[in-house]
Design an enzyme around this catalytic site. Structure first.
Site, PDB file in Angstrom:
ATOM      1  CB  SER A 196      12.977 -50.543 -70.459  1.00 40.51           C
ATOM      2  OG  SER A 196      11.836 -50.894 -71.031  1.00 40.51           O
ATOM      3  CD  GLN A 197      12.356 -46.547 -65.299  1.00 35.32           C
ATOM      4  OE1 GLN A 197      11.216 -46.872 -64.539  1.00 35.32           O
ATOM      5  NE2 GLN A 197      12.724 -46.095 -64.160  1.00 35.32           N
TER       6      GLN A 197
END
Lengths: 819, 244
Positions: free
Chosen positions: B94-95
């Site tokens: 994920s970011q």
């Protein structure tokens, strides 16, 4: 004869290639990315026009050789391009961050451009050489294209998707073989024998292994422990796959109050997208408990032994629930016969055959057509808007037309309800709220059109953590019903959003938002028409109802919101965009750029050629051929979408509409010379098409309403008849324009062909863009306007009588002999 | 005022970097040259602190964990970019902001025991491991689970236990958990995980596609065992009617 036969077959091959490519990309990627790639591939037509313009004399000097050579290239490069493109690791979602993806996309473009360029070269070369017989040849070209459409659809029932390129290749080989009458037998053997050898080699390695995106549901299911594919079937309706694994558990929006176990399931994938569950049941005992913990179970808290109509069998979740509640009768409408066969036959031991129960009636039909034509009445109509969440959240389905979630569809549904009956609609929650508000607005407007003055009294609206459900009654909800539904919500920790007499303190309790956004939005939508319109106008997303004339339920993005989103969120706005819509715009921009280049390049070189036309004449050529190209595609795209409602299945609509349009246009082209002689005022020819478009706008809906109950065969015949006059009229302007141009400025024929090709590409994308924003009628009206513009283009220099590009005094044409 | 705030953030984050480096030396990861130290600092300052994450522990952990070691070395140059990164098998890491937000939402304590459903590359578990006593993480896709286990072993994460298998049923033997984090997409909240959450415990679940997290769901179980959920938008998306 050989020439016409080969043109017929080449035309069929090129159109089959387009349809095959769309099917392939629908499986491997999302189908809107396939439009993007196909539109670039279609630019092959524009590129061929430019190429022939530049090298016309050389190409025509050895016409037979090049006519065969490009046919052979089509046969070889189409399967080759598909094969190679499967190894290009293009992932559209990564375009935002990864520059390499642009290189991969460009590689796709280049690969697919080659076969389409080759096919278009064959047609363009022949048109250039035989422009005096253009009416006849264009007729063959259109009939061939129509035949290609009709041929590829049945083939999709027989062949796996990975084998379709070979079928297209086989057609091209036949096209090359048909040219034998044009040259010596010996020459023919030099090309056809190696070509056949290559085709046989392709056949051996086919079907090609399709490289499905790892982010699609099917790839992910197959990655699960113990996963194996147990069923796969291709048809024009799509690829159906079933995966079994002990860890598959699908229960959309399941209440957090559920503490039990979910029974074994199998994953049913449509076009490799996210799955729906096929549920294990022994056929005897009570169906699984968890079904009553889904939001869709709410109606069963107030109906007793109901007559139920379920639109879409899917994996059988709705049917099992109806059986669980001992429904008096259950009618299930499923569009895809394979799904019924799966549940009822192939997986009968696993499913317990709920489809075979006495109370259950299965109907293979389109859901919308059924509710429009059925005459029974029901206590409950269940329609699920729960497609793939990943697809819904990323907006890749934004441009899919759906006639189930329109104001007219809800009205049709209300007509089928018993006095106390209700429609149940469930959709995923998205944040900020979008889809569910659009559904609510659709329900509210449908009720108003059914003369319910206060639609809020007929609606119960609630949500869980992941989905929201709208119950729409024909009559107002009673206090007892409201109490029972509230109790259902409370027991399962679902939040009420709206019911008649709701209090603000009751909302946003179990699944909380920082603000009671759903309650606030519902209050606006259900207040009165004026406040509702204000809300639509000011809301960041397009939540106004979908209608049959603009059936894009999944399209929620407003272009006008982009500045606001960007200003407040910066790059964080990316999750809120609709990929389908954005890709369409990107496609339009790239088609415009490529077309401009392809049209301008030959012009630059044509100046040095034998005949130079003054600028004003170039403008006339450009206006005429681009207008008729755009208009034709506007009508074609809108008709394929609009006839989906009438023919009940997109694939039938595309094949019947296209084939009919092309056939009748071919007939128009065939008689174009005769018509040209009888109608001296050439303005009337495109104007005739415009007048027929306006007539069709006025008539189509009435015809659909009157004939929708008829069998598919009759509806196909009616569709062909309705399309006939317009298709005929639309087939005339291109050949008479090209013929007149050939008589006065022969070397501009390929340029005009290129303009028309480019306009067709832009027209296809533009028609979609305009349909989404303004609806079908607006796009058809624009098409009529374009035909008028084409007619008027001859009047630019003040000609009283428009004779396209054939001024007898040659006052607009200057001849220059460079030789 | 703005300058003073930026200055304070820089000082605080510099301290975190020092903390991260020294904690590496004395505890888990082997000391080695860190070519991405400045990128990591910028990531925490610009992508995480600037978006409102203020928990010092979370910021310290995000500063210390070397994100580039959790992805394919060929993608190391984008490890600290504001984006998710593919890790194969249809999964992404994920970011950074989403990882930080999920972690902060759990309100963790150093004595907590956390369960993670969906190990992926192991980055989220690594961030958690610096804040809690033990992290149990399960990955259903075998190659990913094995790679993550090897990575933790190599980097010296002693309090992260990886298991390859179906995490839907949690780990009854280790339950109840103070917090649960579900990083794998699901059509529903697994009932066994709700059972294994301690009263007063929290569970965080991202909603959306693997590339675009649209919102986070925070599941809370009160002392009576009642469950409520809260939708948290990862972006400052307040205006309901914005273009009026």
């Amino acid at each position: 004869m050989g020439l016409r036969l080969s043109l017929f077959v080449y035309s069929a091959a090129v159109l089959s290639a387009q349809v095959a490519l769309m099917r392939i990309f629908s499986v491997t990627q999302w189908h809107h990315f396939s439009y993007m790639i196909i539109s670039v591939a279609l630019l092959g037509f524009g590129a061929s026009g430019a190429f022939i313009s530049l090298f016309r004399e050389r190409l025509l000097a050895s016409f037979t050789l090049y006519y065969r050579l490009f046919g052979a290239l089509l046969a070889i490069t189409f399967p080759g391009a598909i094969f190679l493109s499967q190894s290009v690791p293009f992932e559209p979602f990564l375009l935002v961050w990864d520059v390499n993806q642009y290189i991969y996309l460009f590689a796709h473009y280049l690969l697919l451009l080659v076969p389409f360029f080759s096919g278009a070269m064959c047609i363009g070369l022949l048109f250039s050489r035989e422009h005096r017989r253009i009416g006849n040849l264009y007729f063959v070209n259109l009939i061939g294209s129509g035949a290609g459409t009709l041929l590829i659809v049945p083939l999709m029932f027989i062949l796996p998707v990975g084998q379709l390129p070979i079928a297209v290749s086989a057609l091209s080989v036949i096209g090359v073989a048909a040219t034998y009458t044009l040259g010596k037998r010996k020459e023919w053997s030099y090309i056809v024998i190696p070509l056949s050898a290559i085709w046989i080699a392709y056949s051996i390695v086919s079907p090609f292994e399709l490289n499905i995106s790892e982010y699609k549901g099917l790839s992910r299911s197959l990655d699960l422990p113990g996963a194996r594919s147990i069923y796969e079937s291709d048809s024009p309706l799509g690829r159906l796959s079933v995966v079994e694994s002990p860890v598959i558990r699908i229960a959309p929006g399941l209440s957090t109050a559920f503490t039990g176990a979910i029974p074994p399931q199998k994953a049913l994938h449509f076009d490799a997208a996210s799955p729906t569950a096929i549920i294990e049941w022994d056929g005897i005992s009570q169906p699984p408990e968890y079904l009553d913990y889904l939001p869709e179970a709410a109606p069963y808290s107030i109906v007793n032994k109901p007559d139920v109509l379920i639109i879409g069998l899917g994996g059988g979740r709705h049917l099992l629930r109806a059986v669980k509640h001992k429904s008096n009768s259950v009618t299930v409408v499923e569009r895809d016969e394979r799904v019924v066969k799966l549940i009822d036959d192939d997986l009968a031991r696993f499913t317990g055959r709920p489809t075979a129960l006495d109370a259950v009636r299965i109907i293979i039909s389109d859901g919308r057509r059924f509710i429009k034509t059925d005459s029974s009445t029901y206590d409950l109509i269940e329609i699920s808007a729960l497609g793939s969440f990943a697809a819904a959240s990323s907006g890749v389905t934004a441009l899919s037309e759906t006639y189930l979630f329109t104001v007219e569809a809800i009205r049709d549904g209300l007509r089928l309800l018993k006095p106390d009956g209700m429609i149940s609609l469930t959709a995923w929650l998205k944040h900020p709220p979008r889809d569910n508000l659009k559904l609510l607005a659709t329900a509210a407007e449908a009720l108003e059109e059914e003369k319910r003055r206060y639609p809020g009294r007929n609606i119960f609206f609630f949500r869980g953590w992941g989905t929201a459900t709208i119950l729409i009654k024909r009559e107002e909800f009673t206090e007892t019903e409201i109490e029972k539904l509230k109790e259902f919500c409370e027991n399962l920790f679902f939040d009420v959003i709206h019911y008649p007499g709701i209090n603000k303190t009751e909302v946003n309790r179990y699944n909380r938002f920082s603000e009671p956004v759903y309650f606030q939005a519902a209050a606006e939508i259900l207040s009165n028409a004026r406040r509702r319109e204000d809300f639509y106008a000011s809301y960041l997303f397009d939540v106004s109802p979908a209608k049959d004339g603009k059936p894009y339920f999944n399209h929620l993005f407003k272009l006008t919101s982009i500045p606001h989103l960007y200003r407040t969120l910066g790059v964080e706005w990316i999750p809120f965009i609709e990929w389908g819509y954005i890709i369409l715009f990107a496609t339009l921009v790239q088609a415009l750029i490529a077309s401009t280049v392809l049209i301008l390049i030959p012009l630059r070189f044509l100046k040095q050629s034998t005949v130079v036309i003054r600028r004003v004449r170039k403008l006339k050529i450009w206006i005429y051929f681009s207008s008729i190209g755009l208009a034709y595609m506007f009508v074609e795209i809108v008709f394929t979408q609009k006839f989906t409602l009438f023919l009940a299945e997109p694939v039938y609509s595309v094949s019947v509409t296209l084939a009919a349009l092309l056939f009748w246009s071919g007939m128009g082209s065939y008689f174009s010379g005769e018509i040209r002689k009888r109608i001296p005022n050439a303005f009337l020819i495109p104007a005739m098409a415009a007048a027929l478009i306006i007539t069709e706008i006025a008539l189509l809906d009435h015809v659909f309403n009157a004939a929708l109950h008829l069998s598919l065969g009759w509806r196909v015949i009616i569709a062909i008849v309705i399309i006939a006059p317009l298709g005929f009229a639309m087939g005339i302007p291109f050949p008479i324009g090209l013929k007149a141009l050939g008589e006065s400025a022969e070397n501009y024929v390929p340029w005009a062909w290129g303009i028309n090709g480019c306009a067709s590409v832009i027209g296809a994308v533009l028609a979609m863009t305009l349909s989404v924003s303004f609806g079908f009628s607006a796009v058809l009206t624009a098409a009529a306007g374009l035909y008028i513009a084409a007619g008027l283009s001859g009047l630019i220099t003040g000609d009283k009588v428009f004779i396209p590009f054939n001024d007898s005094g040659m006052n607009n044409i200057r001849c220059k002999d460079n030789r | 005022m703005v300058c003073l705030r930026n200055y304070t953030v820089t000082v605080v984050l510099s301290l975190f970097i020092l903390y991260g480096v020294f904690s590496d030396v004395f505890s888990q990861e082997k000391p080695e040259t860190d070519p991405f130290g400045s990128e990591r600092l910028a990531m925490v300052r610009e992508q995480i602190a600037a978006r409102g994450i203020s928990d010092p522990g979370v910021l310290a952990s995000m500063t210390a964990v070397r994100r580039h070691l959790f992805i394919d070395p060929s993608k190391a140059d984008v490890a600290y970019s504001d984006r998710p990164i593919p890790i194969g098998h249809g999964q992404t890491i994920s970011q950074p902001f989403i990882v930080a937000l999920m972690t902060e939402l759990l309100s963790l304590d150093s004595t907590d025991v956390v369960f993670e459903l969906g190990t992926g590359s192991g980055y989220q578990a690594a961030v958690l491991s610096r804040l809690v006593s033990r992290v149990f993480t399960m990955e259903i896709i075998e190659p990913l689970g094995k790679a993550a286990a090897e990575r933790f072993n190599k980097l010296g994460y002693k309090n992260v236990m990886v298991q390859v298998g179906d995490g839907y049923y949690g780990l009854p033997g280790q339950a109840p958990f103070d917090a649960i984090i579900v990083t794998a997409a699901a059509s529903h909240i697994p009932p066994p995980l709700i059972n294994q959450l301690k009263p007063g415990g929290k569970m965080a679940i991202p909603i959306g596609s693997v590339f675009f997290v649209q919102n986070l769901m925070l599941v809370e179980k009160d002392s009576m065992g009642n469950v409520t959920t809260e939708n948290i938008l990862p972006v400052r998306f307040v205006p309901l009617t914005g273009s009026r």
